[in-house]
Design a protein around this motif. Structure first.
Motif, short mmCIF file in Angstrom:
data_model
loop_
_atom_site.label_atom_id
_atom_site.label_comp_id
_atom_site.label_asym_id
_atom_site.label_seq_id
_atom_site.Cartn_x
_atom_site.Cartn_y
_atom_site.Cartn_z
N ALA A 41 -60.69 85.06 -24.08
CA ALA A 41 -59.53 84.99 -23.19
C ALA A 41 -59.01 83.56 -23.07
O ALA A 41 -59.73 82.59 -23.25
N VAL A 42 -57.72 83.46 -22.77
CA VAL A 42 -57.14 82.16 -22.43
C VAL A 42 -57.46 81.87 -20.97
O VAL A 42 -57.28 82.73 -20.11
N MET A 66 -51.20 90.06 -23.13
CA MET A 66 -52.51 89.78 -22.53
C MET A 66 -52.45 89.93 -21.02
O MET A 66 -51.53 89.47 -20.39
N GLU A 67 -53.45 90.57 -20.46
CA GLU A 67 -53.56 90.59 -19.02
C GLU A 67 -53.96 89.20 -18.55
O GLU A 67 -54.66 88.48 -19.24
N SER A 68 -53.49 88.82 -17.41
CA SER A 68 -53.82 87.50 -16.88
C SER A 68 -54.64 87.66 -15.63
O SER A 68 -54.30 88.46 -14.77
N LEU A 80 -53.92 80.89 -28.93
CA LEU A 80 -53.46 79.64 -28.31
C LEU A 80 -53.23 78.56 -29.35
O LEU A 80 -52.27 77.79 -29.26
N ALA A 81 -54.10 78.47 -30.37
CA ALA A 81 -53.99 77.40 -31.37
C ALA A 81 -52.68 77.48 -32.15
O ALA A 81 -52.00 76.47 -32.35
N SER A 82 -52.29 78.68 -32.58
CA SER A 82 -51.07 78.80 -33.39
C SER A 82 -49.81 78.79 -32.54
O SER A 82 -48.79 78.23 -32.93
N GLY A 83 -49.86 79.43 -31.37
CA GLY A 83 -48.66 79.49 -30.54
C GLY A 83 -48.43 78.23 -29.72
O GLY A 83 -47.30 77.82 -29.47
N SER A 132 -57.23 77.38 -8.04
CA SER A 132 -55.96 77.66 -8.70
C SER A 132 -56.19 77.70 -10.20
O SER A 132 -55.76 76.84 -10.95
N SER A 133 -56.92 78.74 -10.62
CA SER A 133 -57.27 78.91 -12.02
C SER A 133 -57.04 80.34 -12.44
O SER A 133 -57.06 81.25 -11.62
N PHE A 134 -56.77 80.54 -13.72
CA PHE A 134 -56.37 81.85 -14.21
C PHE A 134 -57.08 82.20 -15.51
O PHE A 134 -57.44 81.31 -16.28
N ILE A 135 -57.25 83.49 -15.74
CA ILE A 135 -57.69 84.00 -17.04
C ILE A 135 -56.62 84.95 -17.56
O ILE A 135 -56.17 85.84 -16.86
N VAL A 136 -56.21 84.74 -18.80
CA VAL A 136 -55.29 85.64 -19.48
C VAL A 136 -56.14 86.50 -20.40
O VAL A 136 -56.70 86.01 -21.37
#
Length: 699
Positions: free
Chosen positions: A464-465, A1-3, A610-613, A554-558
């Motif tokens: 996205a995460v 995934m791109e972040s 995200l839920a499974s990992g 200080s926030s990110f999107i994957v």
């Protein structure tokens, strides 16, 4: 995934809240009494009205677009479609006038399903005899005819004016063709029958009149506002203003939230983190966005298209206008803005200029958008008006909310955005020059369209995460399994090389730049917040999150499935305060609150799920860290949240993930018992809360 790094009316979709069903009073035979039945009938009628009554509309917004001795151009927004015929005595004609008419847009015709239809040439059932806009221009047609048959965009000569019983009936009349008028209007916009109104606007009519034989100016050229007139017609007469704290009203009115969204920590934390910083330096995004929206013939609240004429004062205190701009300023957190920004900020400034030029030269009307420019963690938004070239240099003339139109006609000159290859520069209202490139402090074009997404909160952007760190967290580095890093060694500069994550980790600045104040009051914020949420919900979010999440820098999107096991190395700014982080994707979230933490690492195991990992938490300090983990799932019907009691984390890793039975904790250390609070909230507002003891399972 791109972040991708981010710094930056409650809608009741199912009608009114369900009412408790009272006991039915019965007669002697056990049947409901007549009185009870009457009461229930009245209640049913009231509920029906609550669910289906359209909101009040504003009709017939008439304005002069041009008025000279030889030419007058009139514009009518939202022509009245609740009447068979409406007179406009202010729009009068005389013999030898030459007239050109254009019209367009869509109308709400009422009913069930998608019910909007084109005003000029509707399609669908019954459109052969209903749903057409009508027009009567004395001297051109003797009785009302459909606009479709009138002859739009061609010149008509008024040789003489017929005399009516009360003298000369020399003014315009518009009407609407329908068999039921009470539910017509401009409420509840949808894509329309057969999707004929997808991306359309409310109905409008433009009348261009050349007096005494003068050829009329082309009416279609007044559908939009020209670049020469944008700054003094579509834009605001006052310059950018600060709002120390954005109200909860402005936030909830900006997005189409559902009931469960208000129990979502992502929504609560985003509001709390942004309310004091998003507009504290200015409302440039809100002002630019509304200027684009209203130029595109949308009516936004009580704002009409010609903003300059309607809001000239430099000391406006109209609460609704303030709140409209504040509300629009939140659009920088919408799914639409994020989508356009993230796609274009990785393009070169020259490529962005080509996109701007394409939109501005499309057809007879410019399609205005916005340009985002970044300067560290700060940002600014302007509206591009035209693109010019001088050799290899590209110049973009812009409307800058920090530089308002001073007088009409506007003879002042304004600095453009200057682009040379991969670099850009712009002189801000303060006199400071901002500059950047594709690699750092980027420039991004954000087109304005009427497509969906502007009212959709970006928390679940494209699956996205998203990661939001609290204000006490400093992200030192971000790495993936290939060893690529976000920051260059020893600095906070983005690594855009093949061995870096700079092309995948993008910084979305907070758009709040204004020019320095000269001491006099310019724009007063007088609207207090009127929270639509229950007092206990607001109080709970304030108590739990407000102190620790104070900005979004200080926030990110994957964003892409190509990355795996993304790790954030984090240090605390102040070890006496907790380090917090919220990770979210498709209704699944994890929240970490770590105290006595100096250094730690948070790893997203599988950004595609995200839920499974789940996530991993590592203590990279010498002493133990006390951590509280929260796991939650949000669906249309339930909100399920589980929170642990504090866990002492030494040097060992703790894994947190979802399982069919709820939160699952793993660690290579010895098994330990902890308590978990389990809360379940359903759509009817019922809550269930339990406490149970569980053990941390081995890795």
């Amino acid at each position: 995934m791109e972040s991708t790094q981010l710094t930056s009316q409650m809608a009741c979709a199912s009608g009114p809240r369900a009412l408790e069903k009272p006991e039915l009073a019965a007669d002697r035979r056990g049947r409901p009494s007549l009185k009870t039945l009457v009461l229930w009938a009245a209640l049913a009628t009231m509920l029906c009205l609550i669910c289906t009554s359209p909101r009040a509309d504003t009709f017939d917004i008439v304005s002069k677009q041009l008025d000279t001795p030889s030419t007058t151009v009139w514009r009518i927004e939202n022509p009245n479609v609740k009447l068979q015929l409406q007179e406009y005595p202010e729009i009068a004609f005389a013999p030898d006038d030459r007239v050109m008419v254009t019209a367009g847009g869509c109308v709400q015709t009422g009913g069930h399903g998608k019910t909007w239809k084109r005003y000029v040439d509707p399609s669908g059932p019954n459109s052969d005899h209903l749903y057409h806009g009508l027009i009567l221009v004395p001297g051109v047609n003797a009785s009302p005819v459909r606009l479709q048959q009138f002859g739009l965009n061609v010149e008509h000569l008024i040789a003489s004016i017929p005399i009516g019983p009360n003298g000369a009936d020399a003014h315009l009349q518009l009407g609407y063709e329908d068999d039921e008028y009470d539910d017509n209007g401009y409420w509840g916009h949808d894509d329309g029958t057969e999707d004929q109104c997808a991306g359309s606007v409310n109905a409008f009519v433009i009348i261009s009149v050349g007096h005494s034989g003068t050829q009329p100016l082309p009416a279609p050229s007044f559908i939009g506002i020209s670049p020469d007139n944008f700054r003094c017609q579509a834009a605001w007469a006052f310059h950018n203003f600060d709002t120390a704290r954005l109200s909860l009203d402005s936030f909830t009115n900006a997005f189409d939230f559902q009931w469960y969204d208000y129990l979502d920590p992502v929504v609560g934390i985003a509001f709390l983190a942004a309310r004091d910083s998003l507009a504290s330096g200015g409302n440039c995004m809100g002002m630019a966005f509304l200027a684009d929206a209203t130029e595109n013939q949308f009516i936004v609240g009580d704002l009409t298209e010609n903003l300059w004429d309607n809001y000239k004062s430099r000391d406006i205190t109209t609460p609704r206008v303030t709140e409209d701009i504040n509300t629009a300023h939140w659009a920088q957190l919408s799914a639409a803005f994020m989508n356009y920004y993230l796609n274009n900020v990785i393009r070169s400034p020259a490529d962005n200029a080509r996109l701007v030029e394409s939109d501005l030269t499309r057809g007879v009307n410019a399609n205005y958008g916005m340009i985002s420019i970044a300067h560290g963690t700060d940002g600014h938004v302007v509206v591009p008006l035209r693109v010019s070239h001088s050799g290899s240099t590209i110049m973009i003339d812009v409307y800058d909310p920090n530089r308002q139109c001073g007088a009409k006609p506007d003879t002042a000159t304004y600095p453009p955005i200057i682009i040379n290859g991969d670099t850009w520069s712009f002189v801000m209202g303060s006199g400071e020059t901002w500059s950047g490139s594709t690699a750092n402090d980027g420039l991004a074009y954000v087109p304005y369209t009427s497509a969906s997404g502007w009212r959709r909160f970006g928390a679940d952007f494209a699956g996205a995460v998203q990661i939001i760190f609290g204000s006490n967290a400093k992200v030192e580095q971000v790495t993936d399994t290939k060893g690529r890093t976000l920051f260059l060694p020893g600095s906070q500069k983005i690594d855009t090389s093949a061995s870096g994550l700079g092309k995948a980790v993008l910084h979305l600045p907070v758009y709040s730049q204004s020019r320095p104040r000269n001491g006099d009051p310019l724009y007063k914020v007088t609207n207090p917040a009127k929270p639509p949420l229950s007092a206990d919900t607001v109080a709970r979010f304030e108590k739990e999150y407000a102190a620790d999440y104070r900005d979004l820098r200080s926030s990110f999107i994957v964003k892409s499935a190509d990355l795996s096991r993304l790790t954030f190395q984090v240090s605390s700014v102040n070890t006496s305060r907790p380090v917090r982080s919220l990770i979210y994707q498709r209704g699944q979230f994890f929240e970490i609150k770590a105290t006595s933490a100096s250094r730690l690492a948070i790893t997203i195991a599988n950004p595609s799920s995200l839920a499974s990992g789940g996530i991993y938490f590592d203590n990279e300090a010498t002493g133990p860290i006390s951590a509280v983990f929260t796991s939650g799932q949000l669906t249309d019907g339930t909100v399920h949240v589980q929170t642990t009691t504090p866990i002492a984390v030494t040097s060992a890793r703790v894994g947190v993930r979802e399982s069919p039975t709820g939160i699952r904790l793993t660690s290579p250390v010895a098994l330990r018992a902890i308590a978990i609070k389990d809360e379940l909230t359903t759509a009817n507002g019922r809550k269930a809360s339990t406490m149970s003891n569980v053990r941390i399972l081995p890795e």
